[in-house]
Design a protein around this motif. Sequence first.
Motif, PDB file in Angstrom:
ATOM      1  N   UNK B  75       0.818  -1.150   0.093  1.00  0.00           N
ATOM      2  CA  UNK B  75       0.048   0.127   0.124  1.00  0.00           C
ATOM      3  C   UNK B  75       0.660   1.442  -0.154  1.00  0.00           C
ATOM      4  N   UNK B  76       2.096   1.207  -0.559  1.00  0.00           N
ATOM      5  CA  UNK B  76       2.997   2.454  -0.413  1.00  0.00           C
ATOM      6  C   UNK B  76       3.604   2.623   0.577  1.00  0.00           C
ATOM      7  N   UNK B  77       3.349   1.743   1.765  1.00  0.00           N
ATOM      8  CA  UNK B  77       3.938   2.227   2.883  1.00  0.00           C
ATOM      9  C   UNK B  77       5.480   1.815   2.917  1.00  0.00           C
ATOM     10  N   UNK B  78       6.560   2.378   3.318  1.00  0.00           N
ATOM     11  CA  UNK B  78       7.786   2.048   3.472  1.00  0.00           C
ATOM     12  C   UNK B  78       8.490   2.319   4.886  1.00  0.00           C
ATOM     13  N   UNK B  79       9.440   1.662   5.212  1.00  0.00           N
ATOM     14  CA  UNK B  79      10.002   1.939   6.606  1.00  0.00           C
ATOM     15  C   UNK B  79      11.578   1.700   6.579  1.00  0.00           C
ATOM     16  N   UNK B  80      11.993   2.397   7.550  1.00  0.00           N
ATOM     17  CA  UNK B  80      13.600   2.319   7.661  1.00  0.00           C
ATOM     18  C   UNK B  80      13.854   2.343   8.971  1.00  0.00           C
ATOM     19  N   UNK B  81      14.499   1.362   9.638  1.00  0.00           N
ATOM     20  CA  UNK B  81      14.832   1.314  10.794  1.00  0.00           C
ATOM     21  C   UNK B  81      16.687   1.072  11.093  1.00  0.00           C
ATOM     22  N   UNK B  82      16.975   1.870  11.893  1.00  0.00           N
ATOM     23  CA  UNK B  82      18.195   1.846  11.831  1.00  0.00           C
ATOM     24  C   UNK B  82      18.797   1.599  13.322  1.00  0.00           C
ATOM     25  N   UNK B  83      19.880   0.701  13.502  1.00  0.00           N
ATOM     26  CA  UNK B  83      20.344   0.527  14.935  1.00  0.00           C
ATOM     27  C   UNK B  83      21.967   0.660  14.729  1.00  0.00           C
ATOM     28  N   UNK B  84      22.582   0.905  15.616  1.00  0.00           N
ATOM     29  CA  UNK B  84      24.039   0.992  15.525  1.00  0.00           C
ATOM     30  C   UNK B  84      24.486  -0.462  16.148  1.00  0.00           C
ATOM     31  N   UNK B  85      25.348  -0.898  15.260  1.00  0.00           N
ATOM     32  CA  UNK B  85      25.801  -2.353  15.573  1.00  0.00           C
ATOM     33  C   UNK B  85      26.561  -2.457  16.778  1.00  0.00           C
ATOM     34  N   UNK B  86      27.380  -1.411  17.223  1.00  0.00           N
ATOM     35  CA  UNK B  86      28.144  -1.637  18.470  1.00  0.00           C
ATOM     36  C   UNK B  86      27.485  -1.681  19.563  1.00  0.00           C
ATOM     37  N   UNK B  87      26.238  -1.062  19.713  1.00  0.00           N
ATOM     38  CA  UNK B  87      25.482  -1.369  20.881  1.00  0.00           C
ATOM     39  C   UNK B  87      24.515  -2.757  20.809  1.00  0.00           C
ATOM     40  N   UNK B  88      24.571  -3.230  19.895  1.00  0.00           N
ATOM     41  CA  UNK B  88      23.727  -4.456  19.790  1.00  0.00           C
ATOM     42  C   UNK B  88      24.633  -5.688  20.034  1.00  0.00           C
ATOM     43  N   UNK B  89      25.703  -5.601  19.527  1.00  0.00           N
ATOM     44  CA  UNK B  89      26.736  -6.967  19.533  1.00  0.00           C
ATOM     45  C   UNK B  89      27.883  -6.305  20.355  1.00  0.00           C
ATOM     46  N   UNK B  90      28.406  -7.657  21.026  1.00  0.00           N
ATOM     47  CA  UNK B  90      29.755  -7.395  21.696  1.00  0.00           C
ATOM     48  C   UNK B  90      30.924  -7.721  20.629  1.00  0.00           C
ATOM     49  N   UNK B  91      30.498  -8.556  19.969  1.00  0.00           N
ATOM     50  CA  UNK B  91      31.622  -8.828  18.807  1.00  0.00           C
ATOM     51  C   UNK B  91      30.799  -8.869  17.514  1.00  0.00           C
ATOM     52  N   UNK B  92      31.423  -8.313  16.282  1.00  0.00           N
ATOM     53  CA  UNK B  92      30.541  -8.250  15.206  1.00  0.00           C
ATOM     54  C   UNK B  92      31.777  -8.397  13.996  1.00  0.00           C
ATOM     55  N   UNK B  93      31.647  -9.318  13.173  1.00  0.00           N
ATOM     56  CA  UNK B  93      32.532  -9.504  12.078  1.00  0.00           C
ATOM     57  C   UNK B  93      31.701  -9.369  10.720  1.00  0.00           C
ATOM     58  N   UNK B  94      32.175  -8.607   9.909  1.00  0.00           N
ATOM     59  CA  UNK B  94      31.247  -8.883   8.562  1.00  0.00           C
ATOM     60  C   UNK B  94      32.203  -8.686   7.428  1.00  0.00           C
ATOM     61  N   UNK B  95      32.032  -9.507   6.460  1.00  0.00           N
ATOM     62  CA  UNK B  95      32.566  -9.623   5.241  1.00  0.00           C
ATOM     63  C   UNK B  95      31.416  -9.311   4.211  1.00  0.00           C
ATOM     64  N   UNK B  96      31.407  -8.362   3.396  1.00  0.00           N
ATOM     65  CA  UNK B  96      30.465  -8.177   2.532  1.00  0.00           C
ATOM     66  C   UNK B  96      30.845  -8.698   1.198  1.00  0.00           C
ATOM     67  N   UNK B  97      30.261  -7.958   0.186  1.00  0.00           N
ATOM     68  CA  UNK B  97      30.390  -8.558  -1.135  1.00  0.00           C
ATOM     69  C   UNK B  97      31.750  -8.369  -1.657  1.00  0.00           C
ATOM     70  N   UNK B  98      32.141  -7.175  -1.391  1.00  0.00           N
ATOM     71  CA  UNK B  98      33.577  -6.592  -1.922  1.00  0.00           C
ATOM     72  C   UNK B  98      34.017  -5.655  -0.982  1.00  0.00           C
TER      73      UNK B  98
END
Lengths: 405, 309
Positions: B75-98
């Motif tokens: 119905x045209x509704x859109x949403x954007x929710x943003x959280x900062x990673x550092x306050x969510x996880x104690x350890x975080x490792x990410x390997x993206x596409x490139x």
Amino acid sequence: MKCVIEGNGVKVFGKAVHALSRIGDEIWLDPQEKGLALRTVNSSQSAYACFCFTPLFFQQYIPDPDIQNGCEAVKCKLNMKCVLPLFRCASWRERRVDRCEISINIPNSRVIFQFHCRHGITKTYNLGYQECEALQAVFPAHLCPNVLMAQSKLLGDIVVHFPVSQEEVTLSMSSFKVTFKTFCEEENNCIKGMNTELMLYPDEFDYFQVGEDSAVTFCLKELRGLLSFAESYSLPVSSQFGVAGQPISFTVKDMALEAHVVLSTLTDPNHESPSRPAPGDDCPVNIPKTSTAEISTCEGPMETEVCVADGEQVASSQGSEVFNPALHMRKMIQLHAPGEIPSLVPESALTTPVTPATFKIRSLLFGAVYSDGGNDKTVDLPSLACASDTEEDGGTEEDLGNNVS
Amino acid sequence: MNVGAGVEEGQKVEAQMRRCGDNVTRDEACGGASDTLKLWRIRVVNTVSRLTKACVLRLTCDHLYFVLSGRVATGGVSMWCELSQVNFFDEFQLEGVSADANEIFLEVAPENLSRALKTAQNAKSVKIKLTKKNCPCLTLAAELPSLSSVSRVVTHDIPVDVIPRRLWHDFREPQMPDFDVSIYLPPLKTMKSVVDRMKNLSNYLVLEANLNGEMNLKIETELVSVTTHFKELGNPPWGDDGSQSSSPTHRDPDLMAEARVDIKKLQQFLTGQQVNPSRAMCNIVHRRILHLIFLHEDVSLQYFIPAVM
């Protein structure tokens, strides 16, 4: 039959009715010397539950009042939809119930629930019943190789990880660990749904006996009623089961009552090699599968009723076995009049090969049905032909006709 | 969409949340109780799960985003929710596409994620990993306290779809619209109860507000019209950043900007809120869009509801 339950007991009784309502649409009332049994079975006959209240539970308990000469207490069944609203939880807050009297009026075919509430209010409900034969399940819990006993809180903590809508879970047991896992019928279907697996170690259980490594798949939904009942009263729950295909039973016991739920489990024709991945591993867990090609036997005189072989094979791309819980449960659940000793059934009477053997149980309550009491040696097997004919109807119409005044 | 391609190309996510014990996390250093802060962030995931059945989870080194892009289907509704990673996880490792696009986009059912996190609420530690079982999954493994010496381990495999890079443009951060009025919302509870009752009377609701801190919620049908007035709400001081037109606001402070929206969508948004935001405001583009913004600590939730005629 006439019995009186005092205030707090009414709550317990109500919770028992709630637990039964999670399984079946009808509730069988069976007043006996040993107590009042409430039973139900689900529509596909793959789940059975029984709550037996001993005379200790009641303020007053008269199984067979002197209404008709020499007549035994009538057995009847009621529609769950009629009984459940009487014990709706909201009523506890609104009107405190001092006591509840339940009686059976045979001439009018009515079960009368009379609630004596605060401020002198009395609520009387007359529910029409169908007279029928007792619903029974025979299941030799004491012969099951695997036994687990745990506090209800532990089981509550386990099932909370699975969504309420989740139908089947697989319980795997080995000497090293116990695993509960979401069950998916086919590998491909799992793409849509979330898979959950919980692993516990034997020392978390109050009692842990593994006779045979096995993985049984049963319907969790139908168990939740008993689990929430047990949690309300902090009662431990014990579970007995065997290999895949054999039913699994759950029991809650107390001085004043004993509750059983017996669920059929999926048979499993695949013979995958068991593997035990380390915790946190990425590879999918392979449930140790047991061979169902073995003929299940058990000690004692029950061997005559041993199953023939695997279940029926259905031609399909996966060659999966037909899951026939109804057929299996039907063997366990019999309807027969009390006092009648079921006769031995020769193996040739079986027209179709069925999944593992029928067993017999001698539980405190069921023992009362058989006139010769709890004698393990003389195990008499149910008359299968009888059971499969009468079970659907439950009640017998001709009996009803006699009771209409 | 090439399912699973992402995982094969070597994309990797590994994250861990640990119950604060001896570790000093950043939250502790700031004087907060690490565990309670994390819990409410989990509730943010609950909120998202109540807003939509499926959305895109975008993971970058610094942030997590839940994105729903407006489509006819929603119905045209859109949403954007943003959280900062550092306050969510104690350890975080990410390997993206490139290396230059060190991000991962996953299509996920937030309800699954929310349910998995819920069961892990009391966990000693939670590990989240992108894995490939029968399909790509976010595997969440939690170590739970147990009666025995060894912890219980619960593992949830949440099926996801890895979104290939060529589709990433669909899920960009929405631009702040050129709004006419921006105003703080009344207390959510009040607003929700008003909208709930109005929903029984009408399918559409008009939200109008002005730069004088006044807002009205209006419904009108053949039989009845109801208006609820709110005063002294306050207007956020966007200033020149507020993407108004180049000239400073010469807008008549009493002039109302309005948007007529499907009341169910507004109600769904208000009902879904599991966290009481420290700031709740809405921007109105007259007769075009209702843009709701909720802010709490480092979490922001934006919801766009298109206006209907």
